[in-house]
Design an enzyme around this catalytic site. Structure first.
Site, short mmCIF file in Angstrom:
data_model
loop_
_atom_site.label_atom_id
_atom_site.label_comp_id
_atom_site.label_asym_id
_atom_site.label_seq_id
_atom_site.Cartn_x
_atom_site.Cartn_y
_atom_site.Cartn_z
N ARG A 187 -4.28 -4.72 -9.42
CA ARG A 187 -2.96 -4.76 -10.03
C ARG A 187 -3.06 -5.58 -11.33
O ARG A 187 -3.79 -6.58 -11.39
CB ARG A 187 -1.93 -5.42 -9.10
CG ARG A 187 -1.50 -4.56 -7.92
CD ARG A 187 -0.70 -3.33 -8.35
NE ARG A 187 -0.23 -2.51 -7.24
CZ ARG A 187 -0.84 -1.42 -6.78
NH1 ARG A 187 -1.97 -0.99 -7.34
NH2 ARG A 187 -0.31 -0.72 -5.78
N HIS A 230 -4.06 4.22 -14.37
CA HIS A 230 -3.84 4.00 -12.92
C HIS A 230 -4.32 5.22 -12.12
O HIS A 230 -3.54 5.85 -11.40
CB HIS A 230 -2.36 3.71 -12.64
CG HIS A 230 -2.17 2.96 -11.35
ND1 HIS A 230 -1.34 1.87 -11.22
CD2 HIS A 230 -2.70 3.14 -10.12
CE1 HIS A 230 -1.37 1.43 -9.97
NE2 HIS A 230 -2.20 2.19 -9.28
P1 NAP Z 1 -6.67 -4.97 2.06
O1 NAP Z 1 -7.36 -4.10 3.05
O2 NAP Z 1 -5.44 -5.68 2.47
O3 NAP Z 1 -7.76 -6.03 1.54
C1 NAP Z 1 -7.41 -7.06 0.68
C2 NAP Z 1 -8.61 -7.98 0.51
O4 NAP Z 1 -8.24 -9.00 -0.44
C3 NAP Z 1 -8.99 -8.71 1.81
O5 NAP Z 1 -10.39 -8.88 1.88
C4 NAP Z 1 -8.30 -10.06 1.64
O6 NAP Z 1 -8.89 -11.13 2.34
C5 NAP Z 1 -8.46 -10.26 0.15
N1 NAP Z 1 -7.47 -11.24 -0.35
C6 NAP Z 1 -6.12 -11.18 -0.31
N2 NAP Z 1 -5.58 -12.29 -0.80
C7 NAP Z 1 -6.61 -13.10 -1.14
C8 NAP Z 1 -6.70 -14.40 -1.67
N3 NAP Z 1 -5.60 -15.11 -1.96
N4 NAP Z 1 -7.92 -14.93 -1.86
C9 NAP Z 1 -9.03 -14.24 -1.56
N5 NAP Z 1 -9.03 -12.98 -1.06
C10 NAP Z 1 -7.83 -12.42 -0.85
O7 NAP Z 1 -6.29 -4.12 0.74
P2 NAP Z 1 -6.99 -2.79 0.20
O8 NAP Z 1 -6.54 -1.61 0.95
O9 NAP Z 1 -8.45 -3.04 0.09
O10 NAP Z 1 -6.33 -2.70 -1.26
C11 NAP Z 1 -6.47 -3.73 -2.23
C12 NAP Z 1 -5.53 -3.49 -3.39
O11 NAP Z 1 -5.99 -2.42 -4.21
C13 NAP Z 1 -4.12 -3.01 -3.00
O12 NAP Z 1 -3.32 -4.12 -2.61
C14 NAP Z 1 -3.62 -2.37 -4.28
O13 NAP Z 1 -2.96 -3.33 -5.08
C15 NAP Z 1 -4.90 -1.95 -5.00
N6 NAP Z 1 -4.98 -0.48 -5.13
C16 NAP Z 1 -5.10 0.06 -6.38
C17 NAP Z 1 -5.20 1.43 -6.54
C18 NAP Z 1 -5.35 2.06 -7.91
O14 NAP Z 1 -5.28 3.28 -8.02
N7 NAP Z 1 -5.58 1.31 -8.95
C19 NAP Z 1 -5.19 2.26 -5.41
C20 NAP Z 1 -5.09 1.68 -4.15
C21 NAP Z 1 -4.98 0.31 -4.02
P3 NAP Z 1 -8.96 -11.13 3.96
O15 NAP Z 1 -10.06 -10.13 4.30
O16 NAP Z 1 -9.35 -12.51 4.31
O17 NAP Z 1 -7.61 -10.69 4.44
#
Ligand code: NAP
Length: 313
Positions: free
Chosen positions: A228, A276
């Site tokens: 993001r 995006h």
């Molecule tokens: P997820 O499964 O919830 O994984 C998030 C990861 O980030 C986890 O490893 C989490 O740690 C870590 N994290 C969260 N807060 C943190 C902090 N304060 N310090 C350190 N690590 C932290 O999410 P996901 O499905 O992988 O998706 C990640 C993000 O990608 C989404 O939230 C979205 O914003 C973005 N996204 C972008 C697109 C695009 O097209 N550009 C598409 C899809 C998603 P823990 O393992 O300890 O919980």
């Protein structure tokens, strides 16, 4: 008549009809009705809403909702947006993880093979080679080891890149050296040739990639932000590029989207702008995931695991 599942927040009638058709095909046992055409009885009875970018007032107009299914992986706009604490189920979908991992690998190759420099050189008719760097000599640091980060790690490792990763809580990921928490970040940053951002946007991660953290990367490192926009401080990023500390940034996400025409990022030679597109929702695959969530709910009466409102993801 069977209780309806509400469909909320699609971008116009064409998208609404497309999403509805694909979702309905995946769950023929459900009656999926766009919020705007639901009558008072249907609004009162709905227990589940499938949402894209919903107007919170429409969610508030469904008093019996038990949970909300998002069609996107990132739910920062939904957390805390509703008039009551509703469980929000974000999209965790294999096809999205595969597509995102493919994008991470593609743009990692773009940086490893010096494509930004060769594109610049071509525009100036310059014939000059740059020293080849093997994948094994290019360390990729992943911010976030969740559904998307861990899949990206596997893809990068298969391509021969050493991968290190950072998460909020301690995490074991095969063949990845992991760090966690605020204390773990500096040690990881100092090892990164390419930093890939895949953490959710929360109060903790807003402004995470700032001047100090960019300065902690290896000299000449590059950044990929596929998470993001507000996770990266744009002014600090431009300063790091202008100062030569950072070689290049591939950005798919921005503070404001679409990126405004007057943004300095559009014309910065050290920036690649993407609209995006790194991890789009594949509606057919998403529909199968959503259908499975709904079936489990109908069978057990328990909503699927929702996001943790306090953590913000
Ligand atoms: P997820 O499964 O919830 O994984 C998030 C990861 O980030 C986890 O490893 C989490 O740690 C870590 N994290 C969260 N807060 C943190 C902090 N304060 N310090 C350190 N690590 C932290 O999410 P996901 O499905 O992988 O998706 C990640 C993000 O990608 C989404 O939230 C979205 O914003 C973005 N996204 C972008 C697109 C695009 O097209 N550009 C598409 C899809 C998603 P823990 O393992 O300890 O919980």
């Amino acid at each position: 008549m069977a209780e309806a599942v509400a469909l909320i927040g699609c971008k116009g009638p064409a998208q609404e009809s497309e999403y509805r058709q694909i979702l309905a095909a995946a769950m023929p046992e459900e009656r999926l009705v766009p919020f705007r055409v639901m009558d008072a009885g249907e609004r009162a009875a709905a227990r589940v809403a499938i949402v894209a970018n919903p107007d919170p007032a429409e969610v508030a107009a469904l008093p019996g909702l038990v949970w909300v299914q998002s069609l996107w992986a990132g739910v920062e706009k939904l957390v805390g947006a509703f008039d009551r604490p509703l469980p929000i189920v974000r999209l965790v979908d294999r096809e999205m993880a595969r597509t995102m991992a493919e994008a991470v690998l593609a743009w990692t190759y773009y940086l490893q093979r010096d494509m930004p420099a060769y594109a610049r050189q071509q525009s100036e008719r310059v014939w000059r080679s740059h020293a080849y760097r093997k994948p094994v000599d290019v360390t990729i640091g992943l911010l976030g080891l969740g559904a998307l980060g861990s899949e990206a790690a596997a893809r990068l490792l298969d391509a021969g890149f050493p991968v290190i990763g950072w998460s909020r809580s301690p995490k074991a990921v095969a063949r990845v050296e992991t760090y966690h928490g605020a204390d773990g970040l500096p040690a990881m940053l100092g090892r990164c040739d390419i930093l890939v951002c895949l953490v959710p946007l929360t109060t903790e991660t807003r402004g995470l990639v700032n001047a100090a953290r960019l300065a902690a990367l290896k000299p000449g490192a590059a950044l990929i932000n596929f998470a993001r926009g507000p996770i990266v401080v744009t002014g600090d990023l431009i300063a790091a590029l202008d100062g030569g500390r950072l070689a290049h940034a591939v950005l798919d996400v921005f503070d404001v989207e679409p990126l405004p025409a007057d943004s300095a990022l559009w014309s910065h030679p050290g920036v690649t702008v993407l609209p995006h597109v790194s991890g789009p929702t594949d509606m057919a695959s998403a529909a199968a995931t959503v259908a499975a969530n709904l079936r489990s709910y109908r069978k057990t009466g328990a909503p699927p695991q929702g996001v943790d409102a306090a953590r913000g993801y």
